[in-house]
Scaffold this motif. Structure first.
Motif, mmCIF file in Angstrom:
data_model
loop_
_atom_site.group_PDB
_atom_site.id
_atom_site.type_symbol
_atom_site.label_atom_id
_atom_site.label_comp_id
_atom_site.label_asym_id
_atom_site.label_seq_id
_atom_site.Cartn_x
_atom_site.Cartn_y
_atom_site.Cartn_z
ATOM 1 N N ALA A 8 0.797 -1.229 0.000
ATOM 2 C CA ALA A 8 0.000 0.000 0.000
ATOM 3 C C ALA A 8 0.831 1.281 0.000
ATOM 4 O O ALA A 8 0.288 2.365 -0.223
ATOM 5 C CB ALA A 8 -0.947 0.006 1.202
ATOM 6 N N LYS A 9 2.129 1.174 0.242
ATOM 7 C CA LYS A 9 2.971 2.375 0.233
ATOM 8 C C LYS A 9 3.797 2.496 -1.040
ATOM 9 O O LYS A 9 4.579 3.429 -1.196
ATOM 10 C CB LYS A 9 3.892 2.377 1.462
ATOM 11 N N GLY A 10 3.620 1.576 -1.975
ATOM 12 C CA GLY A 10 4.349 1.610 -3.231
ATOM 13 C C GLY A 10 3.692 2.535 -4.237
ATOM 14 O O GLY A 10 2.668 3.169 -3.957
ATOM 15 N N VAL A 27 -11.058 0.945 2.804
ATOM 16 C CA VAL A 27 -9.751 0.440 2.386
ATOM 17 C C VAL A 27 -8.933 -0.029 3.583
ATOM 18 O O VAL A 27 -8.745 0.708 4.557
ATOM 19 C CB VAL A 27 -8.954 1.525 1.626
ATOM 20 N N LEU A 28 -8.463 -1.256 3.499
ATOM 21 C CA LEU A 28 -7.527 -1.813 4.472
ATOM 22 C C LEU A 28 -6.168 -1.826 3.790
ATOM 23 O O LEU A 28 -5.926 -2.629 2.896
ATOM 24 C CB LEU A 28 -7.944 -3.229 4.863
ATOM 25 N N ALA A 29 -5.290 -0.906 4.184
ATOM 26 C CA ALA A 29 -4.022 -0.712 3.484
ATOM 27 C C ALA A 29 -2.871 -1.307 4.291
ATOM 28 O O ALA A 29 -2.655 -0.916 5.447
ATOM 29 C CB ALA A 29 -3.790 0.774 3.244
ATOM 30 N N TYR A 30 -2.132 -2.224 3.667
ATOM 31 C CA TYR A 30 -1.022 -2.881 4.352
ATOM 32 C C TYR A 30 0.274 -2.734 3.565
ATOM 33 O O TYR A 30 0.344 -3.086 2.382
ATOM 34 C CB TYR A 30 -1.321 -4.363 4.565
ATOM 35 N N ASP A 33 5.900 -3.850 5.833
ATOM 36 C CA ASP A 33 6.190 -3.968 7.261
ATOM 37 C C ASP A 33 4.969 -4.392 8.068
ATOM 38 O O ASP A 33 5.107 -4.952 9.163
ATOM 39 C CB ASP A 33 6.711 -2.630 7.804
ATOM 40 N N GLU A 34 3.798 -4.130 7.542
ATOM 41 C CA GLU A 34 2.563 -4.409 8.287
ATOM 42 C C GLU A 34 1.973 -5.774 7.978
ATOM 43 O O GLU A 34 1.193 -6.309 8.778
ATOM 44 C CB GLU A 34 1.537 -3.321 7.971
ATOM 45 N N ASN A 39 4.354 -15.228 5.094
ATOM 46 C CA ASN A 39 3.915 -15.975 6.276
ATOM 47 C C ASN A 39 2.474 -16.419 6.057
ATOM 48 O O ASN A 39 1.536 -15.649 6.222
ATOM 49 C CB ASN A 39 4.036 -15.094 7.516
ATOM 50 N N SER A 40 2.284 -17.667 5.683
ATOM 51 C CA SER A 40 0.950 -18.154 5.296
ATOM 52 C C SER A 40 -0.051 -18.086 6.444
ATOM 53 O O SER A 40 -1.219 -17.729 6.246
ATOM 54 C CB SER A 40 1.035 -19.577 4.752
ATOM 55 N N ALA A 41 0.387 -18.420 7.648
ATOM 56 C CA ALA A 41 -0.515 -18.394 8.801
ATOM 57 C C ALA A 41 -0.969 -16.968 9.095
ATOM 58 O O ALA A 41 -2.147 -16.723 9.395
ATOM 59 C CB ALA A 41 0.171 -19.000 10.019
ATOM 60 N N LEU A 42 -0.039 -16.026 8.999
ATOM 61 C CA LEU A 42 -0.365 -14.619 9.244
ATOM 62 C C LEU A 42 -1.339 -14.100 8.189
ATOM 63 O O LEU A 42 -2.323 -13.415 8.511
ATOM 64 C CB LEU A 42 0.911 -13.781 9.229
ATOM 65 N N VAL A 43 -1.093 -14.422 6.933
ATOM 66 C CA VAL A 43 -1.972 -13.988 5.851
ATOM 67 C C VAL A 43 -3.376 -14.543 6.041
ATOM 68 O O VAL A 43 -4.375 -13.818 5.921
ATOM 69 C CB VAL A 43 -1.405 -14.431 4.478
#
Length: 283
Positions: A8-10, A27-30, A33-34, A39-43
């Protein structure tokens, strides 16, 4: 409509966030770093918690030359990271937008490339992005694969900003004249993507501004519009050797946009003028 944006910062991600927010979308902007997409579990936990209607995947490893050295990292981000997002998005039935590249082609075309042209990447970056496309096709049922090229936006570095900086520092500059492509204004691309996600016209899309040019011609246009008095000398790719090979020709045809009734993209020269006006206002 609830949209989750990676990267989201690109250049493109920030444009998508701006355009979607202006259109009244949630909008959920990631940024990188966020949200670690490798990381499949995190996603999976993130998407299951947030329940977006659409995932717009702008995050990528885009250092074309360094990709030839950091091969595993490139595939980890562009292929495995994409797989993780696609799998989770399919599980919650969110539409999926994958941003791909002209680097999935070998550059041997002689006319604008349509969406049904056979892919044949010639470097690690292009192969890793094609691997991401494959995961999207194999694991998701409602996707948009958006291939784009030569992006310039208001966030981060790009060719236009580099040329403007060099124009202030030098009187003469050599620019490659034997690579042909289609410049793309990030804001125009973002608007086109938002049009796609409102539809169910799923599939592969080539989205760039219309027209084609060489890097040399692009540079000449930049200096002409900014009135920077610099001499631009054409040169060959061989005069600027790099680790990664570049497609010699990657101008796009926009058949999917046309066939599905979407708005035609404006010419890159018109987009460049708008970009420069906005940049001037922001200084």
């Amino acid at each position: 409509m609830r949209i989750l944006v990676t990267g989201a910062k690109g250049q493109l991600g920030s444009a998508v966030v701006r355009c979607a927010s202006s259109a009244g979308m949630e909008v959920l902007a990631y940024s990188r770093d966020e949200l670690d997409i490798t990381n499949s579990a995190l996603v999976e936990s993130m998407l299951f918690r947030e329940q977006p209607d659409v995932v717009i995947h702008c995050a990528a490893y885009t250092h074309v030359d360094q990709a030839e050295v950091e091969v595993d990292t490139t595939y980890q981000v562009n292929a495995v990271g994409t797989r993780n997002l696609v799998f989770a998005a399919e599980a919650i039935q969110a539409k999926f937008v994958y941003i791909s590249t002209d680097y999935v082609f070998d550059g041997q075309a002689k006319a604008p490339i349509d969406e049904w042209t056979m892919t044949a990447p010639i470097g690690v970056y292009g192969r890793s992005k094609l691997a991401g496309e494959t995961y999207v096709r194999d694991l998701h049922s409602r996707f948009f694969i958006v291939r784009t090229s030569w992006v310039f936006g208001h966030q981060g570095k790009n060719f236009v900003k580099t040329m403007m900086r060099l124009g202030d520092e030098k009187e003469q500059l050599k620019v490659v004249a034997d690579q042909i492509g289609s410049p793309t204004y990030a804001e125009d691309l973002a608007e086109a993507i938002l049009s796609l996600i409102k539809s169910n016209c799923f599939g592969v899309y080539h989205i760039s501004n219309s027209g084609a040019c060489s890097w040399h011609e692009f540079a000449e246009a930049i200096f002409s519009y900014t009135k920077q008095p610099i001499s631009v000398i054409p040169c060959t790719t061989e005069e600027f050797p790099s680790l990664a090979p570049r497609p010699a020709y990657s101008a796009f045809a926009h058949q999917s946009l046309k066939l599905n009734g979407f708005k035609e993209m404006r010419h890159w020269r018109d987009a460049l003028l708008t970009y420069l006006k906005v940049e001037k206002r922001q200084k």
